[in-house]
Structure formats: structure tokens, C-alpha cells
Design a protein around this motif. Structure first.
Motif, short mmCIF file in Angstrom:
data_model
loop_
_atom_site.label_atom_id
_atom_site.label_comp_id
_atom_site.label_asym_id
_atom_site.label_seq_id
_atom_site.Cartn_x
_atom_site.Cartn_y
_atom_site.Cartn_z
N ASP A 79 20.52 14.06 17.40
CA ASP A 79 19.16 13.73 17.02
C ASP A 79 18.45 15.04 16.70
O ASP A 79 17.90 15.71 17.59
CB ASP A 79 18.46 12.98 18.16
N PRO A 81 15.59 15.85 15.07
CA PRO A 81 14.17 15.97 15.43
C PRO A 81 13.96 16.19 16.92
O PRO A 81 13.07 16.96 17.31
CB PRO A 81 13.58 14.64 14.96
N TRP A 268 15.03 8.69 26.64
CA TRP A 268 15.55 9.04 25.33
C TRP A 268 17.03 8.73 25.17
O TRP A 268 17.58 8.83 24.08
CB TRP A 268 15.31 10.52 25.03
N GLN A 290 19.71 9.11 14.80
CA GLN A 290 18.52 8.55 14.16
C GLN A 290 17.75 9.70 13.52
O GLN A 290 16.81 10.22 14.10
CB GLN A 290 17.65 7.81 15.17
N ASN A 291 18.21 10.10 12.34
CA ASN A 291 17.61 11.22 11.65
C ASN A 291 16.81 10.82 10.42
O ASN A 291 16.39 11.66 9.64
CB ASN A 291 18.70 12.23 11.25
N TYR A 293 13.45 9.56 8.56
CA TYR A 293 12.04 9.88 8.82
C TYR A 293 11.95 11.00 9.85
O TYR A 293 11.26 10.91 10.87
CB TYR A 293 11.26 8.65 9.29
N ALA A 294 12.67 12.08 9.58
CA ALA A 294 12.82 13.15 10.56
C ALA A 294 11.49 13.79 10.93
O ALA A 294 11.23 14.08 12.11
CB ALA A 294 13.79 14.21 10.02
N GLN A 296 8.41 12.50 10.85
CA GLN A 296 7.61 11.62 11.70
C GLN A 296 8.20 11.53 13.11
O GLN A 296 7.45 11.49 14.10
CB GLN A 296 7.52 10.22 11.08
N ARG A 297 9.51 11.52 13.20
CA ARG A 297 10.14 11.46 14.52
C ARG A 297 9.87 12.73 15.31
O ARG A 297 9.68 12.70 16.52
CB ARG A 297 11.64 11.23 14.37
N ARG A 300 6.48 12.46 16.84
CA ARG A 300 6.47 11.54 17.98
C ARG A 300 7.13 12.18 19.21
O ARG A 300 6.63 12.03 20.34
CB ARG A 300 7.17 10.23 17.61
N HIS A 301 8.24 12.89 19.00
CA HIS A 301 8.90 13.55 20.13
C HIS A 301 8.00 14.63 20.73
O HIS A 301 7.93 14.78 21.95
CB HIS A 301 10.22 14.17 19.67
#
Length: 565
Positions: A79, A81, A268, A290-291, A293-294, A296-297, A300-301
Motif C-alpha cells: 500500500d 499511500p 489497517w 489498494q493503490n 486514487y493514491a 486521496q488515500r 485519508r491515511h
């Protein structure tokens, strides 16, 4: 400490000039370049049952070297992001992640539990490229002897990298009727594939350097090296370099970082139903990344880490009985598990990173008070494989001696068990005054800057332990920036502070620092390679003209206008 003196070592944000956390206003969505993932060598296929046979034949040879557990780790996607969000909180000054409620880091215990690599043993070191001088062997002749074959086009060249694809193809075509020496050759190929593809990868993650071959020459001595500390050193260095705001990729063992995040912050972790197995990183085999929309992710992270609650972090994830029952005894006690709490240098050839366990005592169930200032190792961070080479066990003999004494009371900390792992009030005051706890924009938060320590938190633990480490030599080389306009340089010099802002508050007494008062004498390196300097000036351009052009360029005059002498 006098009122006007500045304790440079105490400023935990002194590298903000280049740190990504201080440049989020103009690079708010820097996602590190996706890291290549390992392709399993012996993929079990119904149409080719011989892959399982090859794996079984190499298994006893991998056990002899200590790489068997690491060979069980299957591919899972990273992941990126999430990795980028954690790198934003990594501080090269302390080698810890700065979270809202305290510091944490990846320790030797995490390496042993997640990867199953030996952490006890000699440092992984030697020489980077002077094999003919120190081993009296040509590296490619050695390669043919140890691996059984040399990649095409490498003999007589300076291509010191072997492609992982070549190693994978060679392993998949391994004959089934090999003798003992042939099986050891293919086992070395497998170890090189693990080192370059999973454990010690570079940014490209498609080649492995031949500097490991001398360490694989004597087969029964492979397991005597501390491969786990080398992996942790390389990951520390990779994260330190990735904190530069201009860097877009990261080397290092992403498998270790990702699996560690999943265990300390379970919200996570992927929703998997497979039982626990050793090493613990095998639990995520086949996980899809899950890469999409990196950017935006990443936002969020980052916000999720800003809003992290004090009890959401799992400080001791390996104490559960269903995990302990899977761990071999050698990783719980002697020889690998009896110095997890030591403050030691992590050595990998010429590179040194410090494992500051005294700053993360809560990861071992201890009372964490305000720690002492960390050792400044900026000189070590500037080292590169392109610099001069030598026999590093001699040139870094002081640090090798510290590693050899890792089990002594001088470096191994005695843990004072805490009733609660929440931050004490004195630690929280010290921490909140020095650390950038929140990285998201203010309008994305619920104004957490008014948060207070829970009422049941301990009042005071006092200062942390003091560990004496060798002094780090200062690098006095002048680092010239790229050519810019004189006006820009003047404006930059006027707005730049000479010294970092004092970090210690005025009401806190000076507790001293952990550099010993009497430094041990520097080790003499008789193998130091001296550069060859020619006494004659270059023939293609007179030395006097060089001087005129250099002066003219500083004065803003074109070199063609300089009068010939």
C-alpha cells in the motif's frame, strides 16, 4: 546550560529544511513510486510438479543458512499511500516515527518476528568493490565458482549487478539430480534472489549487487552473520532518504514495514482468515494492494494518523498466545532474543544507523520518560556507495566493538515494567513541545491541539537511560549547491537562520548528552586506499585559463570575453 547556548542535538526537527513534513504546503500529495513486488520462484503449478521437488531439495540448505523462514514469505502487494504517510512521520534525527502520542520504531524484535531472519552474529560488512585487493579474487571468477554460472556480458566489465530475472530463470531450470556442491550453488542463487528482491532491495528492485558473494563463499558461515540487523539498517537508511521532499522512490524492505504496520495498527490490516504462521509476514500472502486514487488515500491515511487515539496503538503485538506458540524458541531467548532492548549501531557494509531503543521503551512494556538527546549521525547519512571504499570492519572498528558488546549492561537496557502504556504527563509535556504531532491541514482536524493526557496517566517517570556511544566525526566538506543567481543566494542567506531554534525549554534542567567525555582513539586503517593525484595539469586546458574562467564566472563575465594569457 547557559541561557544563550543552543543545544543543537536536542532539536528534533533540525532537518526540516529538506523534510517532507515541512513541505506539505507545496507538495501535499507526494506518493512514493510503487515498489516492485517479489515473484515467487517455485510457483506451484499443476502442469509442472517439479517446482515443488526443487523447493524440497533446497529446503535443508536454506535452513543451514538461516534464510529458510524468509523464503516462506510469499508475494503481497504494498500500500504505497500508507507507506508514504508513515515516511512523512519518520525522523532521521531519532530513527523513530513521530505519532501524536509518542515515538515508535521498527526494532530487531520486529525483524525477527516478521521475517524470521537471524539478528545475532557478525555485521554484514566487508568491502563494496575492492575484491581483488582484499580477497585476491576476481569477482566474476568467484561468481562462477559460487553460483555455477556467470550472467552473459558481465565478465570483464564493471556491471556489478545481477538481474533477478536471470536468477529466477536459473532456479526454475534447476536439475533434479544435483550433488551437494550443485545444490549449494543453487541455494546461493536463491539467497541472492531474496536479498535483492525482498530483504535488501534498491529502488528499482530488479537487480542484486555482487557485494554479497564473499559473504556466501563459505556455506556454513552464512548463518553466522546478522542479516536481520543489515535489513533493518538498510530500511532505516531508505526511509531517511525518502524523507527528502524531492525524492519520489524508496528502497528497503517494504515487506517488513507493511507487515509491522498491520500488527501495530490492526484497523489497517487486511481482512484475512488464514491462521498465524512463522514468520508473521506470511499471513498477508496474496493480499491485493489498494493503490488506486493514491493521492486521496494518502490524505485519508495522514488524517487517520493525526486522529490516532492513545489506546489504538498496539505496543506489544507479539504477546498473544496464538502468536507466541508459532515463534521458534531461538527468537524468544538466546541467541537472537536476548538483546532486543539494546541501543546498538546497525551496520551494513559502510553504512551505520542507530537503533534508539531508549526512545521506545513502551514497545517492550517499559516506563517511557523524556529521552536524552539522540546521537547526531548526519555524517553517516551523507555516505554513499560512490565514495571511497575500504575494508569496513577495520575502518569502523569502534562501532563493530559496540555491536560485539551488545549484551552488556552498557548497551542493553533493563526494562522497568509499567502498569499502563499510556504516556506519562512529563513525557507528554516534553513530547508535545518538540514534535510536529499533526500534519493535516487545520481545517481537516477537529482542533486536537487541545487534547490532554488521560486523567489516569502516570504523573512522572523521569529522564530516560543514558547510553554512551562512540563520537561521530563531523563532515567538514563544503557542499556546493547548484549554480543559481547571486541575488537568489543573497536573499536565501538573509532569511536563513545560522543555528536551529533551541528545543529545550527554559524551565528544564540540562541533563547532559550521551557522548562520552573521553573519546576512544580512532582506529588506524592500514588498508585505506589512497587516491592517485597527478602532479601534471590537464593537457587539454591550461591551468591559468581554468582560474580565469572560474573568476570570470563569479563576476558574471562570459568566459569568451576573458583575455587570453
Amino acid at each position: 546550560m547557559s541561557g544563550g547556548e543552543v543545544n543543537v542535538e536536542e532539536n528534533l526537527n533540525r532537518l526540516d529544511k529538506l523534510h517532507i513534513a515541512a513541505h506539505l504546503f507545496h507538495k501535499p500529495t507526494r506518493v512514493l513510486t510503487p515498489h516492485g513486488t517479489l515473484v515467487d520462484v517455485f510457483m506451484l503449478e499443476a502442469e509442472d510438479p517439479t517446482m515443488a521437488i526443487r523447493r524440497e531439495r533446497l529446503e535443508p540448505y536454506l535452513r543451514r543458512t538461516g534464510f529458510y523462514h524468509a523464503s516462506l514469505i510469499k508475494r503481497f502487494e504494498y500500500d504505497n499511500p500508507l507507506i508514504s504517510a508513515f515516511v512523512e512521520r519518520w525522523r532521521p534525527e531519532t530513527h523513530t516515527f513521530h505519532l501524536p502520542w509518542g515515538e515508535c520504531t521498527i526494532t530487531l524484535e520486529d525483524v525477527a518476528m516478521q521475517l524470521g531472519l537471524p539478528v545475532d552474529g557478525q555485521p554484514v560488512s566487508g568491502t563494496l568493490r575492492l575484491w581483488s585487493k582484499f580477497h585476491q579474487r576476481d569477482i566474476w571468477e568467484w561468481c562462477h565458482e559460487l553460483l555455477g554460472e556467470v550472467p552473459a556480458g558481465h565478465v570483464g566489465t564493471t556491471k556489478y549487478n545481477i538481474k533477478l530475472k536471470w536468477l529466477r530463470t536459473r532456479l526454475q531450470q534447476m536439475p533434479l539430480n544435483l550433488d551437494d556442491n550443485g545444490l549449494m550453488q543453487y541455494a546461493r542463487c536463491y539467497i541472492l534472489y531474496l536479498l535483492g528482491g525482498v530483504l535488501l532491495p534498491d529502488k528499482a528492485n530488479n537487480t542484486v549487487h555482487v557485494r554479497y558473494l564473499p559473504l556466501l563463499a563459505e556455506y556454513d558461515a552464512i548463518g553466522t552473520y546478522s542479516w536481520g540487523s543489515a535489513v533493518l539498517c538498510w530500511l532505516y537508511r531508505a526511509m531517511c532518504l525518502a524523507t527528502y521532499y524531492s525524492v519520489e522512490g524508496m528502497a528497503g524492505c517494504h515487506t517488513l514495514l507493511m507487515s509491522w504496520i498491520y500488527y501495530i495498527l490492526p484497523f489497517w490490516a487486511p481482512n484475512v482468515t488464514t491462521p498465524y504462521s512463522f514468520p508473521l509476514a506470511t499471513r498477508w500472502a496474496g493480499k491485493k494492494g489498494q493503490n488506486d486514487y493514491a493521492e486521496q488515500r494518502l490524505l485519508r491515511h495522514r488524517l487517520r494518523l493525526d486522529n490516532l487515539q492513545v489506546d489504538e496503538f498496539v505496543w506489544q503485538p507479539y504477546l498473544e498466545p496464538w502468536i507466541l506458540s508459532r515463534v521458534p524458541a531461538e527468537f524468544l531467548g538466546h541467541p537472537h532474543g536476548d538483546f532486543y532492548t539494546a541501543v546498538v549501531p546497525l551496520i551494513f557494509f559502510r553504512w551505520i544507523e542507530i537503533l534508539n531503543v531508549d526512545r521506545v521503551l513502551r514497545q517492550f512494556g517499559g516506563k517511557q520518560g523524556p529521552p536524552n538527546p539522540p546521537l547526531n549521525i548526519d555524517t553517516f547519512h551523507r555516505q554513499s556507495a560512490r565514495n571511497d571504499d575500504g575494508w569496513w570492519p577495520v575502518r569502523l572498528s569502534e562501532w563493530f566493538e559496540v555491536w560485539a558488546n551488545r549484551r552488556t549492561d552498557a548497551y542493553r537496557l533493563q526494562i522497568d515494567r509499567a502498569d499502563t502504556l499510556r504516556p506519562s504527563q512529563d513525557y507528554y509535556r516534553w513530547y508535545s513541545q518538540r514534535i510536529r504531532r499533526f500534519l493535516s491541514t487545520p481545517n481537516a482536524l477537529h482542533d486536537p491541539r487541545g487534547d490532554v493526557v488521560p486523567a489516569d496517566a502516570p504523573a512522572e517517570y523521569g529522564r530516560g537511560p543514558v547510553v554512551n556511544l562512540p563520537p561521530v566525526p563531523r563532515d567538514h566538506r563544503r557542499r556546493r549547491p547548484r549554480r543559481v543567481r547571486v541575488e537568489d543566494q543573497a536573499e536565501h542567506a538573509e532569511g536563513e537562520q545560522d543555528l536551529p531554534e533551541q528545543d529545550r525549554p527554559s524551565f528544564e534542567p540540562d541533563m547532559g548528552h550521551h557522548i562520552p567525555s573521553h573519546a576512544p582513539p580512532a582506529a588506524v586503517d592500514y588498508y585505506y586506499p589512497q587516491p592517485v593525484v597527478s602532479a601534471d595539469p590537464p593537457s587539454h586546458l591550461p591551468f591559468s585559463k581554468l582560474c580565469h574562467i572560474r573568476v570570470a564566472s563569479r563576476l558574471g563575465v562570459h568566459p569568451k570575453e576573458v583575455r587570453k594569457t
